[in-house]
Design a protein around this motif. Sequence first.
Motif, PDB file in Angstrom:
ATOM      1  N   ARG A 143     -15.497   8.321   4.325  1.00 24.42           N
ATOM      2  CA  ARG A 143     -15.218   9.730   4.032  1.00 24.42           C
ATOM      3  C   ARG A 143     -15.156  10.605   5.298  1.00 24.42           C
ATOM      4  O   ARG A 143     -14.230  11.409   5.434  1.00 24.42           O
ATOM      5  CB  ARG A 143     -16.259  10.262   3.040  1.00 24.42           C
ATOM      6  CG  ARG A 143     -16.121  11.723   2.688  1.00 24.42           C
ATOM      7  CD  ARG A 143     -14.888  12.094   1.899  1.00 24.42           C
ATOM      8  NE  ARG A 143     -14.720  11.247   0.753  1.00 24.42           N
ATOM      9  CZ  ARG A 143     -13.617  11.188   0.028  1.00 24.42           C
ATOM     10  NH1 ARG A 143     -12.600  11.943   0.331  1.00 24.42           N
ATOM     11  NH2 ARG A 143     -13.516  10.377  -0.985  1.00 24.42           N
TER      12      ARG A 143
ATOM     13  N   ILE B  48     -11.783  10.123   6.861  1.00 24.83           N
ATOM     14  CA  ILE B  48     -10.740  10.754   6.054  1.00 24.83           C
ATOM     15  C   ILE B  48     -10.705  12.251   6.331  1.00 24.83           C
ATOM     16  O   ILE B  48      -9.644  12.835   6.569  1.00 24.83           O
ATOM     17  CB  ILE B  48     -10.960  10.494   4.548  1.00 24.83           C
ATOM     18  CG1 ILE B  48     -10.737   9.020   4.223  1.00 24.83           C
ATOM     19  CG2 ILE B  48     -10.048  11.387   3.704  1.00 24.83           C
ATOM     20  CD1 ILE B  48     -11.167   8.631   2.823  1.00 24.83           C
ATOM     21  N   ASN B  49     -11.880  12.883   6.328  1.00 26.25           N
ATOM     22  CA  ASN B  49     -11.937  14.326   6.570  1.00 26.25           C
ATOM     23  C   ASN B  49     -11.428  14.687   7.960  1.00 26.25           C
ATOM     24  O   ASN B  49     -10.738  15.688   8.133  1.00 26.25           O
ATOM     25  CB  ASN B  49     -13.366  14.841   6.367  1.00 26.25           C
ATOM     26  CG  ASN B  49     -13.788  14.785   4.915  1.00 26.25           C
ATOM     27  OD1 ASN B  49     -12.954  14.783   4.010  1.00 26.25           O
ATOM     28  ND2 ASN B  49     -15.079  14.728   4.675  1.00 26.25           N
TER      29      ASN B  49
ATOM     30  N   VAL C  43      -7.604  14.392   7.970  1.00 27.85           N
ATOM     31  CA  VAL C  43      -7.015  15.541   7.273  1.00 27.85           C
ATOM     32  C   VAL C  43      -7.033  16.766   8.174  1.00 27.85           C
ATOM     33  O   VAL C  43      -6.050  17.503   8.275  1.00 27.85           O
ATOM     34  CB  VAL C  43      -7.740  15.810   5.935  1.00 27.85           C
ATOM     35  CG1 VAL C  43      -7.325  17.147   5.338  1.00 27.85           C
ATOM     36  CG2 VAL C  43      -7.460  14.685   4.946  1.00 27.85           C
ATOM     37  N   LYS C  44      -8.130  16.983   8.913  1.00 26.52           N
ATOM     38  CA  LYS C  44      -8.195  18.127   9.825  1.00 26.52           C
ATOM     39  C   LYS C  44      -7.186  17.997  10.961  1.00 26.52           C
ATOM     40  O   LYS C  44      -6.600  18.984  11.385  1.00 26.52           O
ATOM     41  CB  LYS C  44      -9.611  18.277  10.390  1.00 26.52           C
ATOM     42  CG  LYS C  44     -10.582  18.850   9.387  1.00 26.52           C
ATOM     43  CD  LYS C  44     -11.955  19.010   9.997  1.00 26.52           C
ATOM     44  CE  LYS C  44     -12.921  19.528   8.951  1.00 26.52           C
ATOM     45  NZ  LYS C  44     -14.273  19.685   9.475  1.00 26.52           N
TER      46      LYS C  44
ATOM     47  N   GLN D 259      -3.496  18.158   9.268  1.00 27.90           N
ATOM     48  CA  GLN D 259      -3.302  19.437   8.581  1.00 27.90           C
ATOM     49  C   GLN D 259      -2.143  19.368   7.579  1.00 27.90           C
ATOM     50  O   GLN D 259      -1.160  20.107   7.680  1.00 27.90           O
ATOM     51  CB  GLN D 259      -3.074  20.568   9.593  1.00 27.90           C
ATOM     52  CG  GLN D 259      -4.238  20.766  10.525  1.00 27.90           C
ATOM     53  CD  GLN D 259      -3.994  21.860  11.544  1.00 27.90           C
ATOM     54  OE1 GLN D 259      -2.903  22.405  11.660  1.00 27.90           O
ATOM     55  NE2 GLN D 259      -5.030  22.179  12.283  1.00 27.90           N
ATOM     56  N   PRO D 260      -2.258  18.465   6.616  1.00 28.56           N
ATOM     57  CA  PRO D 260      -1.163  18.328   5.639  1.00 28.56           C
ATOM     58  C   PRO D 260      -1.039  19.570   4.766  1.00 28.56           C
ATOM     59  O   PRO D 260      -2.004  20.292   4.553  1.00 28.56           O
ATOM     60  CB  PRO D 260      -1.598  17.119   4.808  1.00 28.56           C
ATOM     61  CG  PRO D 260      -3.086  17.088   4.953  1.00 28.56           C
ATOM     62  CD  PRO D 260      -3.386  17.610   6.320  1.00 28.56           C
ATOM     63  N   LYS D 261       0.159  19.800   4.321  1.00 29.14           N
ATOM     64  CA  LYS D 261       0.445  20.935   3.435  1.00 29.14           C
ATOM     65  C   LYS D 261       0.647  20.409   2.020  1.00 29.14           C
ATOM     66  O   LYS D 261       1.140  19.302   1.828  1.00 29.14           O
ATOM     67  CB  LYS D 261       1.705  21.667   3.902  1.00 29.14           C
ATOM     68  CG  LYS D 261       1.642  22.132   5.341  1.00 29.14           C
ATOM     69  CD  LYS D 261       0.614  23.211   5.543  1.00 29.14           C
ATOM     70  CE  LYS D 261       0.623  23.707   6.971  1.00 29.14           C
ATOM     71  NZ  LYS D 261      -0.657  23.791   7.581  1.00 29.14           N
TER      72      LYS D 261
ATOM     73  N   PHE E 228      -0.105  14.178  -0.217  1.00 28.89           N
ATOM     74  CA  PHE E 228      -1.203  15.137  -0.205  1.00 28.89           C
ATOM     75  C   PHE E 228      -0.994  16.149  -1.308  1.00 28.89           C
ATOM     76  O   PHE E 228       0.049  16.802  -1.384  1.00 28.89           O
ATOM     77  CB  PHE E 228      -1.253  15.828   1.151  1.00 28.89           C
ATOM     78  CG  PHE E 228      -2.393  16.805   1.296  1.00 28.89           C
ATOM     79  CD1 PHE E 228      -3.690  16.344   1.399  1.00 28.89           C
ATOM     80  CD2 PHE E 228      -2.168  18.153   1.319  1.00 28.89           C
ATOM     81  CE1 PHE E 228      -4.735  17.222   1.535  1.00 28.89           C
ATOM     82  CE2 PHE E 228      -3.201  19.047   1.442  1.00 28.89           C
ATOM     83  CZ  PHE E 228      -4.497  18.574   1.565  1.00 28.89           C
TER      84      PHE E 228
ATOM     85  N   THR F  74      -5.903  18.556  -1.839  1.00 30.92           N
ATOM     86  CA  THR F  74      -7.321  18.279  -1.666  1.00 30.92           C
ATOM     87  C   THR F  74      -7.502  17.027  -0.825  1.00 30.92           C
ATOM     88  O   THR F  74      -6.625  16.169  -0.792  1.00 30.92           O
ATOM     89  CB  THR F  74      -8.032  18.041  -3.027  1.00 30.92           C
ATOM     90  OG1 THR F  74      -7.440  16.910  -3.647  1.00 30.92           O
ATOM     91  CG2 THR F  74      -7.911  19.251  -3.932  1.00 30.92           C
ATOM     92  N   ALA F  75      -8.640  16.934  -0.140  1.00 31.13           N
ATOM     93  CA  ALA F  75      -8.929  15.719   0.631  1.00 31.13           C
ATOM     94  C   ALA F  75      -9.158  14.582  -0.345  1.00 31.13           C
ATOM     95  O   ALA F  75      -9.968  14.690  -1.246  1.00 31.13           O
ATOM     96  CB  ALA F  75     -10.136  15.921   1.524  1.00 31.13           C
TER      97      ALA F  75
END
Length: 186
Positions: A152, A155-156, A159-160, A163-165, A181, A184-185
Amino acid sequence: MSASTINQKIWNMATVLYNDGVSNSDYLEQLTYLLFLKMADEYSKPPYNRPTGLPEDCRWECLADKSGAELFETYKKMLDKLGAQGGMLQEIFTGAQNKMSSPAILARVIQMIGAETWTAMSQDVKGDIYEGLLQRIAEDTKSGAGQYFTPRPLINTIVKCVQPKPEKTICENKTPYLIHFNGTAA
C-alpha cells in the motif's frame, strides 16, 4: 552487463541477508533502501549532476567510508532522518529500519551495491531485477502462486508521483496491462 548477471548479483545480496535471518519481504525492502541511496549518489554526479534533496549526512559516501559500530549507527540515523525529512523522502523512508544483525553484514551488502553503476543500467534491467526478486520470493515461500502484491505505501507513492486524473488510463507500452484510475487510490 546482462540482466541475468545482475539478477544473480542481486540474488547474492539477498542471500547474504536471508542467511543473516532477514525475511524474504524484508530483504527486498533492505536492498531497496540501499539501492535508492546508491542511485541518488550516482545521479548527483556527472554526467547527471541532479540535485537529490538528500541531506549531506544521509548520502552514500556516509556509509561507504565507515565500518563497524560507526557504520551501523550512521545507517540507523540516516534512516530515521530520511523518514522525518518530509516530501517524497518521508514517503519512502517512514518507518524504515535496518534489519541486518551486524555491521559486517551491512558492510558486505554496501560493498556489493557499491561495486555496480546502477544508473548505467536500462530501465528494463532494473525492472527485471525487481521482478526477479519477487519471483524468487514467491518460489521460496510457495505462497505467491505467481501473483505479486504491491504494498500500500508503494501504491500511494506511485499515485502521488504519477498524479493520475479521473477517467484517464495510464499505460506503459512494454507491459500487457493497463491501469485505469477511477479517482481513488486502488
